[in-house]
Write an enzyme that holds these catalytic residues in place. Structure first.
Site, PDB file in Angstrom:
ATOM      1  CE1 TYR A  57      -3.025  -3.017   0.181  1.00 38.10           C
ATOM      2  CE2 TYR A  57      -3.907  -2.162   2.232  1.00 38.10           C
ATOM      3  CZ  TYR A  57      -3.933  -3.093   1.214  1.00 38.10           C
ATOM      4  OH  TYR A  57      -4.882  -4.087   1.215  1.00 38.10           O
ATOM      5  CG  ASP A  95      -7.143  -4.217   4.052  1.00 42.07           C
ATOM      6  OD1 ASP A  95      -8.130  -4.116   4.799  1.00 42.07           O
ATOM      7  OD2 ASP A  95      -6.996  -3.534   3.022  1.00 42.07           O
ATOM      8  CE  LYS A 123       1.099 -17.706  -2.017  1.00 43.10           C
ATOM      9  NZ  LYS A 123       0.249 -18.884  -1.915  1.00 43.10           N
ATOM     10  CG  ASP A 159     -12.730  -6.381   5.591  1.00 37.84           C
ATOM     11  OD1 ASP A 159     -12.293  -5.745   6.576  1.00 37.84           O
ATOM     12  OD2 ASP A 159     -13.348  -5.849   4.652  1.00 37.84           O
ATOM     13  CG  ASP A 188      -2.281 -19.928   0.051  1.00 38.00           C
ATOM     14  OD1 ASP A 188      -1.534 -19.861   1.046  1.00 38.00           O
ATOM     15  OD2 ASP A 188      -1.911 -20.403  -1.038  1.00 38.00           O
TER      16      ASP A 188
END
Ligand code: NAD
Length: 370
Positions: free
Chosen positions: A141, A247, A191, A251, A223
């Site tokens: 970001y 992020d 990852k 959620d 994942d």
């Protein structure tokens, strides 16, 4: 105690739920004898409309001069066509950098009274109590370059995932520290099978682990973590992860408790004021309709009382008032589940405030008979 709080309501339901948090903080002040002074600042789309920029310098100054910051939410379709560098969400990213809010803490707790609101089976979510520690000022970001380019005559695009090793170490250390104060289990999510940044992340987690022998650490690919959060959420205590993974996972985790409208967050700085905000956005689909759930924002203000001001009793009183109204069956639309009726934002705020002040009346009566 006297404290100065910067209030940035933002856009959409941000304004509606922030009003609720202020009412609750005023009630806390009244009940416990504290003085909270609120200084307002603009951010996001409304700041673009009024000042031409999503984060005016004046807002940054108001925040820096405060003891803590309360933020509603920013964004909305009105500003979707604004150029990327001046969109409402840029204001959010900039305030995180300006205040050096390197960590976002997102607790996810199960409410017995809301067990029917989760789309997952009750036995899966009952007892869930986890904390996501998300890195907030680095990664994809913030990395540069982030732009559209032309390569070999073709339209192309690049975003950059950049971290210094120190940034990684800082957030992982916080994850270990928090895990050592809880159930002593840390899941570091990366990852590492694909990304070099994740391999450095994993090595760093191993290095920091040596300083926390009482904390069990496990590494999980993002994942798999996304799957495990739904399959068996009770296995988690503290999850530490980089900006974008955090992020998305937080959620996803919001579904465990039934709604985005229930989840608070705290973005902490090592030196200056910390910032407290719900994890949801400005919800343009329900903005201005008195339908938003104010609980995530009210619980964010409780976190502020606890973490920034050290007011544990006051924070617990707010959390208890929220639990009481939920136990009494009050529901905004997002958590109504199969309940036939839902209440407005304003009604929910008024009931939480009444429950908070009632606790005082009850404890006074008990005191008189003691
Ligand atoms: P959102 O979180 O605003 O809404 C997602 C869904 O959840 C919507 O159906 C909404 O009605 C519902 N919802 C969210 N909060 C609720 C609440 N308190 N009570 C009841 N229902 C609630 O996410 P979105 O729709 O993807 O994004 C809308 C805008 O918000 C976008 O501009 C986005 O960039 C922005 N956004 C801002 C923040 C922030 O300010 N921190 C975070 C996320 C999204």
């Amino acid at each position: 105690m006297k404290k100065s709080i910067a209030v940035l309501p933002g856009d959409g339901i941000g304004k509606e739920v922030t009003k609720g948090a202020i009412e609750i903080l005023e009630a806390v002040g009244q009940r416990f004898g504290h003085e909270f002074e609120f200084q307002y600042g603009e951010i996001g789309g409304s700041a673009i409309d009024n000042t031409g920029t999503p984060l005016p310098d004046k807002t940054v100054q108001v925040c820096k001069n405060s003891d803590a910051v309360l933020l509603g939410a920013v964004g909305g379709p009105k500003w979707d066509s604004v150029p990327a560098h001046s969109r409402p969400e840029r204001g959010l990213l900039k305030i995180r950098k300006e205040l050096d809010l390197y960590a976002n803490l997102r607790p996810i707790s199960f409410y017995q009274s809301l067990s029917d609101s989760s789309p997952l089976k009750k036995e899966l979510v009952e007892g869930v109590d986890l904390l996501i520690v998300r890195e907030l000022t680095g990664g994809l970001y913030f990395g540069k370059p982030s732009e559209r380019v032309t390569k070999d005559g073709e339209d192309a695009v690049v975003d950059t995932l950049f971290y210094t090793k120190e940034e990684i170490r800082k957030i992982i250390e916080l994850g270990f520290k928090l895990a050592s104060q809880r159930k002593k289990k840390l899941t570091s999510v990366d990852k590492a099978n694909v990304l070099e940044s994740s391999r450095v992340w994993r090595e760093t987690a191993e290095e920091v682990a040596k300083d926390y022998p009482d904390v069990t650490v496990e590494h999980m690919l993002v994942d798999n973590a996304a799957m495990q959060l739904i399959r068996n959420p009770k296995q988690f205590d503290v999850i530490v992860t980089e900006n974008m993974f955090g992020d998305i996972l937080s959620d996803e985790a919001s579904v465990l408790t039934g709604s985005l409208g229930m989840l608070p967050s705290a973005s902490v700085s090592k030196f200056g004021p910390s910032l407290y905000e719900p994890i949801h956005g400005s919800a343009p689909d329900i903005a201005g309709q008195n339908k938003a759930n104010p609980i995530a924002m009210i619980l964010s203000s409780a976190s502020m009382l606890r973490l920034s001001f050290g007011l544990e009793e006051e924070a617990a009183a707010v959390e208890k008032a929220v639990e009481q109204v939920l136990e009494n069956g009050l529901r905004t639309g997002d958590i109504a589940g199969s309940a036939s009726e839902s209440v407005t934002t304003e009604k929910m705020i008024a009931e939480i405030k009444a429950a908070l002040l009632d606790q005082e009346a009850i404890s006074n009566i008990m005191g008189a008979y003691a």
